[in-house]
Every structure is written in structure tokens, then in C-alpha cells.
Design a protein around this motif. Structure first.
Motif, PDB file in Angstrom:
ATOM      1  N   LYS A  74       0.809  -1.215   0.000  1.00 15.12           N
ATOM      2  CA  LYS A  74       0.000   0.000   0.000  1.00 15.12           C
ATOM      3  C   LYS A  74       0.845   1.268   0.000  1.00 15.12           C
ATOM      4  N   ALA A  75       2.133   1.098  -0.031  1.00 13.16           N
ATOM      5  CA  ALA A  75       3.048   2.249  -0.053  1.00 13.16           C
ATOM      6  C   ALA A  75       4.243   1.921  -0.946  1.00 13.16           C
ATOM      7  N   VAL A  76       4.882   2.970  -1.430  1.00 14.91           N
ATOM      8  CA  VAL A  76       6.046   2.812  -2.298  1.00 14.91           C
ATOM      9  C   VAL A  76       7.130   3.789  -1.857  1.00 14.91           C
ATOM     10  N   PHE A  77       8.353   3.281  -1.740  1.00 18.98           N
ATOM     11  CA  PHE A  77       9.533   4.127  -1.578  1.00 18.98           C
ATOM     12  C   PHE A  77      10.293   4.098  -2.911  1.00 18.98           C
ATOM     13  N   ALA A  78      10.769   5.244  -3.348  1.00 20.23           N
ATOM     14  CA  ALA A  78      11.528   5.318  -4.602  1.00 20.23           C
ATOM     15  C   ALA A  78      12.652   6.329  -4.449  1.00 20.23           C
ATOM     16  N   ASN A  79      13.636   6.207  -5.297  1.00 21.31           N
ATOM     17  CA  ASN A  79      14.710   7.199  -5.366  1.00 21.31           C
ATOM     18  C   ASN A  79      14.637   7.896  -6.714  1.00 21.31           C
ATOM     19  N   ILE A  80      14.609   9.222  -6.675  1.00 22.08           N
ATOM     20  CA  ILE A  80      14.646   9.980  -7.920  1.00 22.08           C
ATOM     21  C   ILE A  80      15.964  10.758  -7.979  1.00 22.08           C
ATOM     22  N   ILE A  89      11.751   9.333  -2.159  1.00 28.72           N
ATOM     23  CA  ILE A  89      10.378   9.831  -2.072  1.00 28.72           C
ATOM     24  C   ILE A  89       9.493   8.705  -1.552  1.00 28.72           C
ATOM     25  N   TYR A  90       8.372   9.117  -0.933  1.00 27.14           N
ATOM     26  CA  TYR A  90       7.427   8.152  -0.371  1.00 27.14           C
ATOM     27  C   TYR A  90       6.021   8.555  -0.791  1.00 27.14           C
ATOM     28  N   PHE A  91       5.241   7.555  -1.232  1.00 27.57           N
ATOM     29  CA  PHE A  91       3.814   7.814  -1.497  1.00 27.57           C
ATOM     30  C   PHE A  91       3.039   6.527  -1.237  1.00 27.57           C
ATOM     31  N   SER A  92       1.733   6.679  -1.006  1.00 25.46           N
ATOM     32  CA  SER A  92       0.899   5.521  -0.668  1.00 25.46           C
ATOM     33  C   SER A  92      -0.506   5.739  -1.212  1.00 25.46           C
ATOM     34  N   ASN A  93      -1.386   4.766  -0.951  1.00 26.47           N
ATOM     35  CA  ASN A  93      -2.770   4.912  -1.396  1.00 26.47           C
ATOM     36  C   ASN A  93      -3.543   5.897  -0.533  1.00 26.47           C
ATOM     37  N   LYS A  94      -2.892   6.429   0.490  1.00 24.09           N
ATOM     38  CA  LYS A  94      -3.508   7.477   1.312  1.00 24.09           C
ATOM     39  C   LYS A  94      -3.005   8.859   0.904  1.00 24.09           C
ATOM     40  N   THR A  95      -1.746   8.947   0.506  1.00 27.32           N
ATOM     41  CA  THR A  95      -1.215  10.254   0.093  1.00 27.32           C
ATOM     42  C   THR A  95      -1.646  10.596  -1.327  1.00 27.32           C
ATOM     43  N   LEU A  96      -1.842   9.573  -2.186  1.00 29.99           N
ATOM     44  CA  LEU A  96      -2.365   9.774  -3.529  1.00 29.99           C
ATOM     45  C   LEU A  96      -3.787   9.236  -3.598  1.00 29.99           C
ATOM     46  N   ASN A  97      -4.562   9.709  -4.568  1.00 26.05           N
ATOM     47  CA  ASN A  97      -5.871   9.124  -4.826  1.00 26.05           C
ATOM     48  C   ASN A  97      -5.696   7.623  -5.061  1.00 26.05           C
ATOM     49  N   HIS A 131       7.623  13.445   1.223  1.00 28.38           N
ATOM     50  CA  HIS A 131       6.300  12.830   1.393  1.00 28.38           C
ATOM     51  C   HIS A 131       5.439  13.352   0.248  1.00 28.38           C
ATOM     52  N   VAL A 132       5.174  12.493  -0.748  1.00 26.53           N
ATOM     53  CA  VAL A 132       4.567  12.925  -1.999  1.00 26.53           C
ATOM     54  C   VAL A 132       3.048  12.927  -1.922  1.00 26.53           C
ATOM     55  N   SER A 133       2.455  14.066  -2.322  1.00 31.30           N
ATOM     56  CA  SER A 133       0.996  14.158  -2.384  1.00 31.30           C
ATOM     57  C   SER A 133       0.490  14.253  -3.813  1.00 31.30           C
ATOM     58  N   GLU A 134       1.409  14.442  -4.754  1.00 29.67           N
ATOM     59  CA  GLU A 134       1.051  14.539  -6.172  1.00 29.67           C
ATOM     60  C   GLU A 134       2.189  13.956  -6.999  1.00 29.67           C
ATOM     61  N   LEU A 135       1.881  13.066  -7.932  1.00 26.71           N
ATOM     62  CA  LEU A 135       2.889  12.454  -8.801  1.00 26.71           C
ATOM     63  C   LEU A 135       2.365  12.402 -10.220  1.00 26.71           C
ATOM     64  N   THR A 136       3.167  12.917 -11.161  1.00 25.68           N
ATOM     65  CA  THR A 136       2.798  12.923 -12.574  1.00 25.68           C
ATOM     66  C   THR A 136       3.933  12.305 -13.381  1.00 25.68           C
ATOM     67  N   LEU A 137       3.564  11.426 -14.303  1.00 24.83           N
ATOM     68  CA  LEU A 137       4.578  10.882 -15.208  1.00 24.83           C
ATOM     69  C   LEU A 137       4.995  11.977 -16.180  1.00 24.83           C
ATOM     70  N   ALA A 138       6.281  12.323 -16.191  1.00 27.00           N
ATOM     71  CA  ALA A 138       6.777  13.391 -17.058  1.00 27.00           C
ATOM     72  C   ALA A 138       7.349  12.859 -18.369  1.00 27.00           C
ATOM     73  N   SER A 139       7.923  11.656 -18.349  1.00 28.48           N
ATOM     74  CA  SER A 139       8.465  11.062 -19.573  1.00 28.48           C
ATOM     75  C   SER A 139       8.649   9.568 -19.353  1.00 28.48           C
ATOM     76  N   LYS A 140       8.002   8.778 -20.179  1.00 30.34           N
ATOM     77  CA  LYS A 140       8.044   7.324 -20.056  1.00 30.34           C
ATOM     78  C   LYS A 140       9.311   6.762 -20.698  1.00 30.34           C
ATOM     79  N   SER A 141      10.043   5.957 -19.947  1.00 31.04           N
ATOM     80  CA  SER A 141      11.239   5.303 -20.462  1.00 31.04           C
ATOM     81  C   SER A 141      10.851   3.987 -21.121  1.00 31.04           C
TER      82      SER A 141
END
Length: 504
Positions: A74-80, A89-97, A131-141
Motif C-alpha cells: 500500500k506504499a512505495v519508496f523510490a529514489n529519484i 520519495i514516499y507515497f501511498s494509497n492514502k497520500t495519492l488518490n 512525502h509525496v501528495s502529487e505524482l505525474t509521469l513526465a516522460s516514459k522510459s
């Protein structure tokens, strides 16, 4: 199609599914507030807070490439990562829709570039994060990055796909940032000394300015061959004739020769010419320049290169060409002035020995084989044989000696300078001698006759000293790189078999 392996096909399908759901995998106009390093600096104080170590009221937008993802259900940790650094960065099904969270988990992968908005916080394990509240794909690899723990180590791939090398090896980006600092420092240094930066032709009607084989092209409109420039020297000296007294040009040269650790067919150099100065003045300026660059890079004046410490803090050594052959090369004084004995010595040590070469060129063979790689600390070799210095002024004391120097560091030539030959008759005769040597088969890289340059000298060039410095080799030295390909963004490479077939 370029993208043909299984993983690439899957990612293409993912991109198409996003489009079908009304999501553009390559949107534009996503503006970040700052880079990652500035974000870390701005909120670094939260590491010292005793209780709530977060800044939820201060939302910030960042962007970066995903280098690592850890799915915790229900949560994801990632490195950007962006150009300045990396961040967890951290986001989950509670921080995002929740619905968007599901799309992100399915469609966003390592290698993608994302736009994120959130606030700084410190995790339970003490790692500074967003703590991420909004995430948008900017460019797909579409192409997958190499596996993180093994990285990108194949040297062929690193050079052929420099973009991938830079993605996987941030230290490579740092080396090229240092190169940029070196180049900008050189420009500032000469501008502060009153030199004017100029631009001269890249395509020459005559191959000249240095001893090297040219690349030949054809100008359709004029119906003539043109030669990619070997060096800008003869044009820059025309400008001195024209009235400029201090000029420089930093740009590319092209030489149709072999490739090795210190040679690339196109390379960068600076050449500068200074009226009413001597080659002794140039040596002083060069020492000042190198120390200025080292200071600008924030380095100590004792620099490590390939496990050897090189001392720039002391005055550079100066030794004559013949003395270097004897004292550094360990050659018998009787050998270095006797053509037959030189040939015998070269052959006995299994070096190439061309009997068509004159004495000066044979002495150069001795120097290359017995002296050059022993010149570790900065050393000026001065007073060259005149026959290998066709554009240099003769010494008034000894007409067989050119008022010339070369700077060697770590066994490599870094700079070449001399008092310029400004006697048009002497210059014409030198060109003639060069052409005779070429016809005999002794020197197929000799200068061509350039009558217009001789004509320019006929209008009188003031006493002038000029020098060239190889930028690529200088960057190699100051970044501790043994191959020129490590300091050239896109080095020349042998074509792949597939490229060869396609070209046919």
C-alpha cells in the motif's frame, strides 16, 4: 523497429494503455520549484527537530528520474535523481488518490522521469525524504536501465551510449562539469589578459598549421577539395599581421590519424598569439594558467594522476632538447648527432627507423621512444631541431635550433609554443624543404606550400610568440583519466557490424 526486446515491447504497451486512458506519457509544461540539492538544503533543519520531523505546510515540486523503486504493497519508496543529486520519495494509497495510486504502481517504472509535489520529512530510519501528495509521469522510459547493483561497466556501451553512461554513473557527469569549468576558466584567464577571442575557418583550401594527415571533403559549389582544419595557426597569425596583437581561438581540430588513449580524430585545443612577446613569456603564462585552473577546480597544487603525484606548486623544469636526450633518455652524446648511429640504435631496440628522415626527425624518434614517457612533473623541453619546427623562428645563436618549447606532464605533451617565424623568405624556403621531404617519402605529414600565408608575412608580422594547448589531454590530467574517450562526450568509435552493413 529499434525497440524489439520483450521488456521494451511491454513498456511500449504500457505507454499505449496510458494514452488510451487519456494520460499523455510525454506531457509538457511541468514546472518544478527547485532542484533536489536546493530542496535538501532548504529543509535540512528538520533533521534536528526533536518531535515531528516534517514540514507538511510547505509543499514543493521536484522532478527526476526514478533510479530505484521498493513496493511495500500500500506504499512505495523510490529514489529519484536530477542533475544536482538524488532523493528518496514516499507515497501511498492514502497520500495519492487510491485509483491513481494503482495506475502509478502499474505504469510507472525505474527509468521513468516523474514530477512530484510534497513536503520534506525524515523517515523512522532517519532518511531525509519527500512525502509525496502529487505524482505525474513526465516522460516514459521505453528502454530499461541496467540492473542497479551491477551498473553499467561495459566500456564499449559507455562510450557509444554516453547518455546511458551519464544516467548510470553520476561521476561521469561530474567529470564533464569539470571540463566545462576548465574551458570557462581558460576563456576568463585570457580575456583578463586582454586577448581577443576569434573564429577562423574550419575548412581550409590547404592542409597546414601542423604536421598531420587531414580529412578531405569536397565543396560542390566551388568544385574544389577542402581540408578539415588540422590547426588554426596560419589564420591566427594572419590576424596578427592585420593588426591584432593578442588573439586566441578555442575550438575543434581534425586529424586523420590513428586512435589510442591520447588521440581522437577530432579534438579541442586553444591556440593563442601574442605580439611583442617571446616564448619565455608564454612559458610563464602557461604556468600561471594551469595553477589558476587547479585553484578554480578547488584542487591542491599537487595533483594525483594514475597513482603518481604531480607537483604544480614549483617552477616548471626547463631543459634543452639535446640535453633531455642525454640526461633523461640515457643516450650517448655521440649517437644523437649522427644519423647512422641513430638508425642503428633505433633498430637495435626494435623501434621503427626510416632512413629517409633527416637528422632532426630522427632525433624526434629518439625523443619519442626514450624521453617522453619519463617526463612526469611539468617540464619544458626547449630549443628544438629546426627541421621539425617549420613555423618557428631560428635561434640567433644557432640557426639549427628553433626558439620553441613543448610542455610535458605525466609523460604526455600538453602544450607547444614558439617564437613565430616572421621572415617571409625563410618561411617560403622552409615550406620548400618540407615538400622535398614529403616527395622523398620521409615525412608524409609535412606542411603543404601556403603561398598566401607567405604573402601575408610579406606585409610584416611583428615579433610574436604563439602556443597551442590540448584541452582534452589537460582535462584527462586534471580528472585523473587515462583515456581521451573518458573526457570527450562522444568519442570516435569503430562502427558496429550492423552499422557497417547498413552503410553499404
Amino acid at each position: 523497429m529499434i525497440f524489439e526486446n520483450k521488456l521494451e515491447i511491454q513498456r511500449l504497451q504500457t505507454a499505449n494503455e496510458l494514452r488510451q486512458n487519456g494520460i499523455n506519457p510525454y506531457p509538457h509544461f511541468l514546472r518544478r520549484d527547485m532542484d533536489i540539492t536546493k530542496f535538501k538544503l532548504k529543509f535540512s533543519h528538520i533533521k534536528d527537530l526533536d518531535e515531528q520531523r516534517a514540514e507538511p505546510s510547505q509543499l514543493v515540486s521536484l522532478a527526476g528520474r526514478i533510479k530505484l523503486m521498493r513496493d511495500a504493497g500500500k506504499a512505495v519508496f523510490a529514489n529519484i535523481e536530477d542533475e544536482s543529486g538524488n532523493l528518496q520519495i514516499y507515497f501511498s494509497n492514502k497520500t495519492l488518490n487510491p485509483e491513481w495510486f494503482a495506475v502509478v504502481k502499474k505504469s510507472v517504472e525505474v527509468g521513468d522521469i516523474v514530477f512530484v509535489r510534497g513536503y520534506a520529512f525524515v523517515t523512522r530510519t532517519g532518511e531525509f525524504s519527500m512525502h509525496v501528495s502529487e505524482l505525474t509521469l513526465a516522460s516514459k522510459s521505453i528502454s530499461s536501465l541496467p540492473e542497479k547493483y551491477h551498473g553499467l561497466v561495459d566500456i564499449e556501451i559507455r562510450y557509444r551510449q554516453r547518455y546511458l553512461d551519464m544516467i548510470m554513473n553520476p561521476e561521469v557527469r561530474n567529470d564533464f562539469k569539470k571540463r566545462s569549468i576548465i574551458v570557462s576558466t581558460i576563456r576568463r584567464f585570457f580575456e583578463e589578459k586582454g586577448f581577443l577571442e576569434v573564429e577562423t575557418p574550419m575548412m581550409h583550401p590547404i592542409a597546414g598549421g601542423a604536421n598531420a594527415r587531414p580529412f578531405v571533403t569536397y565543396h560542390n559549389a566551388l568544385g574544389v577539395n577542402r581540408y578539415m582544419r588540422i590547426a588554426p595557426e596560419l589564420y591566427l597569425k594572419r590576424l596578427i599581421v592585420g593588426g591584432f596583437e593578442a588573439v586566441y581561438e578555442m575550438n575543434r581540430n581534425f586529424r586523420n590519424e590513428g586512435m589510442d588513449l591520447t588521440h581522437n580524430p577530432e579534438f579541442t585545443s586553444i591556440e593563442f598569439y601574442w605580439a611583442y612577446h617571446t616564448y619565455h613569456d608564454l612559458m610563464g603564462v602557461t604556468e600561471d594558467l594551469l595553477r589558476t585552473i587547479i585553484d578554480r577546480l578547488g584542487m591542491e597544487q599537487i595533483v594525483e594522476f594514475d597513482g603518481t603525484m604531480i607537483d604544480f606548486s614549483k617552477p616548471f623544469a626547463r631543459i634543452s632538447y639535446k640535453k633531455a636526450l642525454i640526461e633523461i633518455g640515457g643516450l650517448d652524446p655521440e649517437i644523437i648527432s649522427d644519423k647512422d648511429k641513430i638508425l642503428e640504435k633505433l633498430r637495435s631496440d626494435n623501434y621503427e627507423a626510416n632512413e629517409n628522415l633527416d637528422l632532426g626527425h630522427l632525433q624526434a624518434e629518439l625523443f619519442d621512444n626514450y624521453v617522453e614517457d619519463k617526463l612526469i612533473n611539468p617540464t619544458y623541453i626547449i630549443d628544438f631541431p629546426i627541421s621539425i619546427s617549420p613555423l618557428s623562428r631560428r635561434s640567433d645563436k644557432n640557426p639549427e635550433i628553433a626558439e620553441r618549447f613543448e610542455l610535458f606532464i605525466a609523460g604526455r605533451e600538453i602544450a607547444n609554443g614558439f617564437n613565430e617565424l616572421n621572415d617571409p623568405v625563410d618561411q617560403y624556403n622552409r615550406f620548400v624543404e618540407q615538400m622535398k621531404g614529403k616527395e622523398k617519402g620521409g615525412d608524409d605529414e609535412a606542411h603543404e606550400m601556403d603561398e598566401d600565408y607567405v604573402r601575408a608575412l610579406g606585409y610584416a608580422m611583428p615579433p610574436t610568440a604563439g602556443e597551442g594547448i590540448g584541452i582534452d589531454r589537460l582535462v584527462m590530467l586534471l580528472t585523473n583519466k587515462k583515456s581521451i574517450r573518458d573526457v570527450v562526450l562522444f568519442p570516435a568509435m569503430r562502427p558496429l557490424k550492423t552499422e557497417t552493413k547498413e552503410s553499404k
